[in-house]
Design a protein around this motif. Structure first.
Motif, PDB file in Angstrom:
ATOM      1  N   ARG A  10       0.825  -1.200   0.000  1.00  0.00           N
ATOM      2  CA  ARG A  10       0.000   0.000   0.000  1.00  0.00           C
ATOM      3  C   ARG A  10       0.865   1.259   0.000  1.00  0.00           C
ATOM      4  O   ARG A  10       1.896   1.305   0.680  1.00  0.00           O
ATOM      5  N   LEU A  11       0.415   2.258  -0.740  1.00  0.00           N
ATOM      6  CA  LEU A  11       1.014   3.588  -0.727  1.00  0.00           C
ATOM      7  C   LEU A  11      -0.078   4.562  -0.326  1.00  0.00           C
ATOM      8  O   LEU A  11      -1.087   4.692  -1.016  1.00  0.00           O
ATOM      9  N   TYR A  12       0.122   5.231   0.806  1.00  0.00           N
ATOM     10  CA  TYR A  12      -0.858   6.171   1.343  1.00  0.00           C
ATOM     11  C   TYR A  12      -0.575   7.549   0.746  1.00  0.00           C
ATOM     12  O   TYR A  12       0.566   8.006   0.741  1.00  0.00           O
ATOM     13  N   GLU A  13      -1.624   8.190   0.234  1.00  0.00           N
ATOM     14  CA  GLU A  13      -1.488   9.529  -0.336  1.00  0.00           C
ATOM     15  C   GLU A  13      -2.523  10.456   0.286  1.00  0.00           C
ATOM     16  O   GLU A  13      -3.683  10.080   0.431  1.00  0.00           O
ATOM     17  N   ALA A  14      -2.098  11.654   0.653  1.00  0.00           N
ATOM     18  CA  ALA A  14      -2.995  12.672   1.185  1.00  0.00           C
ATOM     19  C   ALA A  14      -2.512  14.037   0.701  1.00  0.00           C
ATOM     20  O   ALA A  14      -1.358  14.182   0.273  1.00  0.00           O
ATOM     21  N   ARG A  15      -3.393  15.007   0.769  1.00  0.00           N
ATOM     22  CA  ARG A  15      -3.059  16.384   0.383  1.00  0.00           C
ATOM     23  C   ARG A  15      -3.104  17.262   1.629  1.00  0.00           C
ATOM     24  O   ARG A  15      -4.077  17.258   2.368  1.00  0.00           O
ATOM     25  N   ILE A  16      -2.044  18.005   1.834  1.00  0.00           N
ATOM     26  CA  ILE A  16      -1.987  18.977   2.924  1.00  0.00           C
ATOM     27  C   ILE A  16      -2.229  20.348   2.293  1.00  0.00           C
ATOM     28  O   ILE A  16      -1.375  20.853   1.561  1.00  0.00           O
ATOM     29  N   ASP A  17      -3.397  20.909   2.553  1.00  0.00           N
ATOM     30  CA  ASP A  17      -3.789  22.159   1.900  1.00  0.00           C
ATOM     31  C   ASP A  17      -3.556  23.393   2.770  1.00  0.00           C
ATOM     32  O   ASP A  17      -3.980  24.482   2.412  1.00  0.00           O
ATOM     33  N   ASN A  18      -2.882  23.218   3.902  1.00  0.00           N
ATOM     34  CA  ASN A  18      -2.629  24.329   4.821  1.00  0.00           C
ATOM     35  C   ASN A  18      -1.458  25.161   4.274  1.00  0.00           C
ATOM     36  O   ASN A  18      -0.286  24.863   4.539  1.00  0.00           O
TER      37      ASN A  18
END
Length: 199
Positions: A10-18
């Motif tokens: 698994r490769l976890y991806e998220a966006r940090i929009d701060n």
């Protein structure tokens, strides 16, 4: 019966929009790259194309409020990822190490893993167009012997390598045993990132 997937990676991806946090982190990375003599020396000795605090600063969340904010954010994402990969842990994953990277144009990292940790990752703070991609390697690659080459349209979960293009605010996490590298890029400006390990 249809084929089923086994032994998934698994490769976890998220966006940090701060944007405020990303700007503060970028400012801090540039200050460390100027002021951290031990890190600059280590980077020169190891021929790192730029600057890293990997071997010099081990207290970034205590040293800088922006990194304390980031520590809390990363802890939430690491707990979510640990759940997604069904880790049976007695406690939530704990941030073990965190360091900054200022990679100059054309710089790269050879393939490596992160021993003595369970989750590793990177947050891209600034990633100009053409920054080198991070490329992950199928851990079974050495066992494939006479396996045929995959078609160009093969899905990611059947490829021997998968590359992810960096973007500002992109957060990636993976299990620490997964071998990865940073490919040389064509960007004309520095790529700023923060790498970390959870134990």
């Amino acid at each position: 019966m249809p084929a089923r997937s086994l032994f998934a990676t698994r490769l976890y991806e998220a966006r940090i929009d701060n944007q405020r946090l990303l700007a503060e982190l970028a400012r801090s990375i540039r200050i460390f790259a100027t002021d951290d003599d031990a890190g600059k020396r280590w980077s020169r000795e190891k021929r790192y194309a730029g600057y890293t605090s990997y071997a010099s600063l081990n207290d970034l969340p205590r040293r800088d409020p922006a990194f304390e904010d980031l520590r809390k954010l990363l802890a939430r994402h690491a707990a979510e990822f640990a759940g997604e990969v069904a880790f049976d842990l007695a406690r939530k994953p704990k941030l073990d190490s965190i360091w900054v990277n200022l990679l100059k144009p054309g710089g790269h990292h050879a393939g490596h893993i992160h021993p003595h940790s369970i989750i590793s990752g990177t947050l891209y703070v600034e990633a100009p167009k053409g920054s080198g991609a991070i490329r992950f390697e199928d851990p079974r690659l050495g066992q494939m012997m006479a396996a045929p080459v995959r078609r160009e349209d093969a899905p990611d979960d059947l490829r021997p390598f998968v590359a992810v293009e960096p973007e500002p605010g992109l957060l990636l996490m993976w299990e620490s045993w997964l071998r990865h590298e940073v490919l040389p890029g064509t960007a004309k400006a520095d790529r700023l990132s923060i790498s970390f390990n959870f134990a």
